[in-house]
Design a protein around this motif. Structure first.
Motif, PDB file in Angstrom:
ATOM      1  N   LYS A 166       0.715  -1.141   0.091  1.00 27.51           N
ATOM      2  CA  LYS A 166      -0.063   0.097  -0.142  1.00 27.51           C
ATOM      3  C   LYS A 166       0.844   1.275  -0.085  1.00 27.51           C
ATOM      4  O   LYS A 166       0.733   2.336  -0.642  1.00 27.51           O
ATOM      5  N   VAL A 167       1.857   1.315   0.807  1.00 28.83           N
ATOM      6  CA  VAL A 167       2.816   2.349   0.996  1.00 28.83           C
ATOM      7  C   VAL A 167       3.316   2.694  -0.341  1.00 28.83           C
ATOM      8  O   VAL A 167       3.517   3.851  -0.910  1.00 28.83           O
ATOM      9  N   TRP A 168       3.976   1.676  -1.120  1.00 30.66           N
ATOM     10  CA  TRP A 168       4.701   1.749  -2.344  1.00 30.66           C
ATOM     11  C   TRP A 168       3.809   1.961  -3.405  1.00 30.66           C
ATOM     12  O   TRP A 168       4.149   3.043  -4.242  1.00 30.66           O
ATOM     13  N   SER A 169       2.877   1.533  -3.234  1.00 34.06           N
ATOM     14  CA  SER A 169       1.533   1.954  -4.403  1.00 34.06           C
ATOM     15  C   SER A 169       1.308   3.560  -4.272  1.00 34.06           C
ATOM     16  O   SER A 169       1.303   4.035  -5.467  1.00 34.06           O
ATOM     17  N   TRP A 170       1.092   3.919  -3.066  1.00 34.09           N
ATOM     18  CA  TRP A 170       0.850   5.342  -2.796  1.00 34.09           C
ATOM     19  C   TRP A 170       1.980   6.036  -3.576  1.00 34.09           C
ATOM     20  O   TRP A 170       1.942   7.125  -3.999  1.00 34.09           O
TER      21      TRP A 170
ATOM     22  N   ASP B 117       3.573   9.361  -7.492  1.00 34.80           N
ATOM     23  CA  ASP B 117       4.668  10.527  -7.594  1.00 34.80           C
ATOM     24  C   ASP B 117       5.423  10.261  -8.674  1.00 34.80           C
ATOM     25  O   ASP B 117       5.863  11.192  -9.403  1.00 34.80           O
ATOM     26  N   TRP B 118       6.184   8.880  -8.914  1.00 39.52           N
ATOM     27  CA  TRP B 118       7.095   8.799  -9.783  1.00 39.52           C
ATOM     28  C   TRP B 118       6.003   8.761 -11.136  1.00 39.52           C
ATOM     29  O   TRP B 118       6.590   9.073 -12.215  1.00 39.52           O
ATOM     30  N   ALA B 119       4.853   8.514 -11.193  1.00 37.56           N
ATOM     31  CA  ALA B 119       4.013   8.424 -12.406  1.00 37.56           C
ATOM     32  C   ALA B 119       3.883   9.598 -12.890  1.00 37.56           C
ATOM     33  O   ALA B 119       3.840   9.839 -14.193  1.00 37.56           O
ATOM     34  N   MET B 120       3.605  10.427 -12.163  1.00 40.78           N
ATOM     35  CA  MET B 120       3.153  12.193 -12.604  1.00 40.78           C
ATOM     36  C   MET B 120       4.349  12.757 -12.642  1.00 40.78           C
ATOM     37  O   MET B 120       4.239  13.859 -13.190  1.00 40.78           O
ATOM     38  N   GLN B 121       5.576  12.266 -12.518  1.00 42.88           N
ATOM     39  CA  GLN B 121       6.811  13.183 -12.502  1.00 42.88           C
ATOM     40  C   GLN B 121       7.032  13.703 -13.952  1.00 42.88           C
ATOM     41  O   GLN B 121       7.779  14.685 -14.004  1.00 42.88           O
ATOM     42  N   PRO B 122       6.885  13.099 -15.020  1.00 43.27           N
ATOM     43  CA  PRO B 122       7.092  13.569 -16.350  1.00 43.27           C
ATOM     44  C   PRO B 122       6.579  14.923 -16.505  1.00 43.27           C
ATOM     45  O   PRO B 122       7.287  15.774 -17.369  1.00 43.27           O
ATOM     46  N   PHE B 123       5.355  15.188 -16.118  1.00 41.88           N
ATOM     47  CA  PHE B 123       4.892  16.657 -16.390  1.00 41.88           C
ATOM     48  C   PHE B 123       5.728  17.472 -15.346  1.00 41.88           C
ATOM     49  O   PHE B 123       6.175  18.643 -16.086  1.00 41.88           O
TER      50      PHE B 123
ATOM     51  N   GLY C 279       7.414   9.379  -0.821  1.00 38.44           N
ATOM     52  CA  GLY C 279       6.678   9.648  -2.122  1.00 38.44           C
ATOM     53  C   GLY C 279       7.401  10.875  -3.070  1.00 38.44           C
ATOM     54  O   GLY C 279       7.610  10.584  -4.264  1.00 38.44           O
ATOM     55  N   TRP C 280       7.867  11.843  -2.078  1.00 42.16           N
ATOM     56  CA  TRP C 280       8.687  12.915  -2.811  1.00 42.16           C
ATOM     57  C   TRP C 280       9.946  12.328  -3.456  1.00 42.16           C
ATOM     58  O   TRP C 280      10.190  12.702  -4.524  1.00 42.16           O
ATOM     59  N   GLY C 281      10.485  11.527  -2.927  1.00 36.83           N
ATOM     60  CA  GLY C 281      11.690  10.911  -3.286  1.00 36.83           C
ATOM     61  C   GLY C 281      11.635  10.158  -4.634  1.00 36.83           C
ATOM     62  O   GLY C 281      12.517  10.245  -5.661  1.00 36.83           O
ATOM     63  N   LEU C 282      10.672   9.322  -4.579  1.00 41.49           N
ATOM     64  CA  LEU C 282      10.182   8.550  -5.864  1.00 41.49           C
ATOM     65  C   LEU C 282      10.186   9.572  -7.025  1.00 41.49           C
ATOM     66  O   LEU C 282      10.223   9.175  -8.026  1.00 41.49           O
ATOM     67  N   GLY C 283       9.192  10.590  -6.582  1.00 40.12           N
ATOM     68  CA  GLY C 283       8.889  11.519  -7.650  1.00 40.12           C
ATOM     69  C   GLY C 283      10.291  12.065  -8.283  1.00 40.12           C
ATOM     70  O   GLY C 283      10.517  11.927  -9.552  1.00 40.12           O
ATOM     71  N   TYR C 284      11.245  12.421  -7.449  1.00 35.45           N
ATOM     72  CA  TYR C 284      12.415  12.969  -8.238  1.00 35.45           C
ATOM     73  C   TYR C 284      13.203  11.734  -8.668  1.00 35.45           C
ATOM     74  O   TYR C 284      13.828  12.141  -9.831  1.00 35.45           O
TER      75      TYR C 284
ATOM     76  N   VAL D 113       0.141   6.475 -17.128  1.00 35.70           N
ATOM     77  CA  VAL D 113      -0.734   5.115 -17.081  1.00 35.70           C
ATOM     78  C   VAL D 113      -0.042   4.022 -16.528  1.00 35.70           C
ATOM     79  O   VAL D 113      -0.503   3.214 -15.436  1.00 35.70           O
ATOM     80  N   VAL D 114       1.136   3.759 -16.845  1.00 34.54           N
ATOM     81  CA  VAL D 114       1.866   2.444 -16.588  1.00 34.54           C
ATOM     82  C   VAL D 114       2.314   2.497 -15.146  1.00 34.54           C
ATOM     83  O   VAL D 114       1.919   1.331 -14.293  1.00 34.54           O
ATOM     84  N   PHE D 115       2.605   3.577 -14.620  1.00 34.69           N
ATOM     85  CA  PHE D 115       3.009   3.504 -13.111  1.00 34.69           C
ATOM     86  C   PHE D 115       1.932   4.079 -12.170  1.00 34.69           C
ATOM     87  O   PHE D 115       2.193   4.043 -10.863  1.00 34.69           O
ATOM     88  N   GLY D 116       0.887   4.594 -12.765  1.00 35.50           N
ATOM     89  CA  GLY D 116       0.094   5.166 -11.933  1.00 35.50           C
ATOM     90  C   GLY D 116      -1.242   4.394 -11.274  1.00 35.50           C
ATOM     91  O   GLY D 116      -1.744   4.463 -10.297  1.00 35.50           O
ATOM     92  N   TRP D 117      -1.275   3.205 -12.200  1.00 38.90           N
ATOM     93  CA  TRP D 117      -2.432   2.466 -11.857  1.00 38.90           C
ATOM     94  C   TRP D 117      -2.419   1.596 -10.525  1.00 38.90           C
ATOM     95  O   TRP D 117      -3.520   1.363  -9.945  1.00 38.90           O
ATOM     96  N   PRO D 118      -1.088   1.166 -10.018  1.00 38.65           N
ATOM     97  CA  PRO D 118      -1.379   0.534  -8.577  1.00 38.65           C
ATOM     98  C   PRO D 118      -2.050   1.331  -7.417  1.00 38.65           C
ATOM     99  O   PRO D 118      -2.549   0.670  -6.453  1.00 38.65           O
ATOM    100  N   LEU D 119      -1.947   2.705  -7.356  1.00 36.30           N
ATOM    101  CA  LEU D 119      -2.483   3.303  -6.364  1.00 36.30           C
ATOM    102  C   LEU D 119      -3.970   2.967  -6.433  1.00 36.30           C
ATOM    103  O   LEU D 119      -4.574   2.905  -5.506  1.00 36.30           O
ATOM    104  N   PHE D 120      -4.683   3.212  -7.732  1.00 39.09           N
ATOM    105  CA  PHE D 120      -6.053   2.938  -7.795  1.00 39.09           C
ATOM    106  C   PHE D 120      -6.542   1.387  -7.435  1.00 39.09           C
ATOM    107  O   PHE D 120      -7.716   1.205  -7.143  1.00 39.09           O
TER     108      PHE D 120
END
Length: 465
Positions: free
Chosen positions: A39-43, A47-53, A191-196, A237-244
């Motif tokens: 659950k923690v890693w999916s959440w 941040d990793w998934a949205m980082q390209p923007f 979360g922030w770290g995975l985003g970076y 899409v590829v990395f964001g789905w685990p949260l949902f």
């Protein structure tokens, strides 16, 4: 906003009725043991998934290397005033677009935040806002390499900023379901770290594509930049789905959905209640709104400073972006553990202080050339992530149980109410001086004001974990 009453003897009010009771927070009710790592890693992976923007589109690649380049410069300004003035005009135009976006968020966030809170379906709201964000990224495909398309590109980037912040409201609210009082700092930092780290991975792929010729950044009509935007959609899409799939919905008491006018009335009621019962939280909302906008400005305009003020080539901007996100990711994850030990307040004060000093050195030593930005810029990047992560954990420690979405919506609302400040100060300083480097002082001024406001807050026992 009704405020839960703490357990008997859990606050000074139990002994002194004149002292307002400190509400029980959602984190304090997390007594079921450690949260499942999946659950923690999916959440955090979201941040990793949205980082390209954030990294590729908004900061290091699409805007800095493509949208704010000679390709989009006004030919009259370029011919009569030169490259520096032409790039400054583009920087100012992008700043204007993001300023308008910030104002738009300040107007719509109260309504959207109230609706998400009253329905209790945060993942649904997160899904649709994320889908819209990915749609705005996909639309960047139509931004061709011509001055005629500059405002289309700037508008889509500004729209993406709006949608990204709306998504972040519900994403932040879900942190309570994956953290405990003793892990909130490291979970937020993860979360922030995975985003970076996601930014590092994306930039490396772009650099490899350019160096090998598989996706040269010099391709005609900006084709590579346009394909990068589309690739960012696939990445999300590829990395964001685990949260949902794996992160549970935060259970809240649903209420009837409010209309637009009623939502603003309820917002004012919430602010008044917060001021009466949680004065420290109220003033944190105000101070953090200011310095968080400054922190956003650092990444919004950082790569533009590198290219327009220090003469970085496209590849050099890319390499700097990789290094910047790498040090930011590592520092944020490490400092997240410091947050759990010393408290978010100390982390915020230390990070903002170092950031201001580093920024002033970049401006003062600008004539010495690119080495100044390499050293000062990387030092600066070591502080932005920890300050952002600690701000999130600071608020999570203060929110009354059952009001996480409402408070994080207000957190986003106040932040976006001030989101015009950094772009406006950037635009003002660049416009007055005609030089991109002086826009840095505008951003630092916003951060300094936020830090001074934050220093007026008293330390809180619930923060010292």
């Amino acid at each position: 906003m009704s405020t839960p009453t703490p357990a008997s003897g859990s606050s000074p009010a139990a002994k002194n009725p004149a002292v307002p009771a400190r509400p029980v927070t959602g984190l304090e009710l997390q007594t079921g043991g450690p949260v499942a790592p999946r659950k923690v890693w999916s959440w955090a992976a979201f941040d990793w998934a949205m980082q390209p923007f954030n990294t590729v589109i908004q900061t290091f690649v699409f805007t800095a290397m493509y949208l704010v380049s000679e390709t989009f410069a006004d030919p009259v300004v370029l011919a009569e005033q030169g490259k520096v003035a032409a790039l400054a005009q583009l920087s100012s135009g992008l700043g204007l677009a993001t300023t308008i976006g910030g104002i738009a968020i300040a107007l719509v966030a109260p309504v959207l935040g109230q609706w998400a809170d009253t329905t209790g379906r945060r993942k649904t709201w997160l899904f649709w806002s994320t889908l819209a964000l990915l749609g705005s990224m996909a639309a960047l495909w139509f931004v061709q390499a011509s001055p005629d398309f500059f405002w289309l590109g700037a508008g889509l980037v500004a729209l993406g900023v709006v949608l990204n912040q709306i998504s972040e409201t519900n994403y932040n609210a879900m942190i309570v379901s994956v953290a405990t009082p003793t892990t909130i700092g490291r979970v937020s930092g993860l979360g922030w770290g995975l985003g970076y780290s996601g930014g590092v991975a994306a930039l490396i792929l772009i650099a490899v594509g350019d160096l090998t010729g598989l996706a040269s950044l010099d391709a005609p009509n900006g084709m590579t930049f346009r394909w990068i935007a589309v690739a960012g959609v696939v990445w999300g899409v590829v990395f964001g789905w685990p949260l949902f799939r794996y992160v549970p919905e935060v259970v809240v008491e649903t209420r009837p959905r409010l209309g637009v006018v009623q939502a603003y009335v309820e917002l004012l009621h919430t602010v008044r209640t917060l001021f009466r019962t949680s004065r420290t939280t109220f003033w944190f909302m105000v101070s953090s709104a200011v310095f968080r906008d400054g922190l956003s400005g650092v990444f919004t305009f950082g790569a533009i400073i590198a290219s327009a003020a220090f003469g970085f080539s496209g590849l050099e901007v890319l390499i700097f972006g990789i290094a910047a996100n790498l040090v930011a990711g590592i520092s944020t994850i490490v400092v997240g553990r410091v947050d759990d030990r010393l408290g978010a307040r100390r982390v915020i004060i230390g990070a903002l202080s170092v950031l201001i000093v580093a920024g002033l050195l970049i401006v003062a030593l600008h004539p010495l050339g690119p080495v100044v930005f390499w050293v000062g810029g990387l030092l600066l990047c070591c502080t932005v992530g920890p300050a952002q992560s600690a701000s999130r954990s600071y608020l999570a420690r203060q929110i009354p149980a059952g009001h996480e979405s409402e408070m994080f919506a207000l957190y986003a609302t106040t932040g976006k109410a001030a989101s015009f400040m950094a772009p406006a100060m950037w635009t003002l300083f660049v416009t007055i001086t005609g030089r991109t480097i002086w826009g840095t002082l505008g951003i630092l001024l916003v951060i300094l004001v936020g830090l001074v406001l934050f220093l007026t807050l008293r330390g809180d026992q619930s923060d010292a974990r």
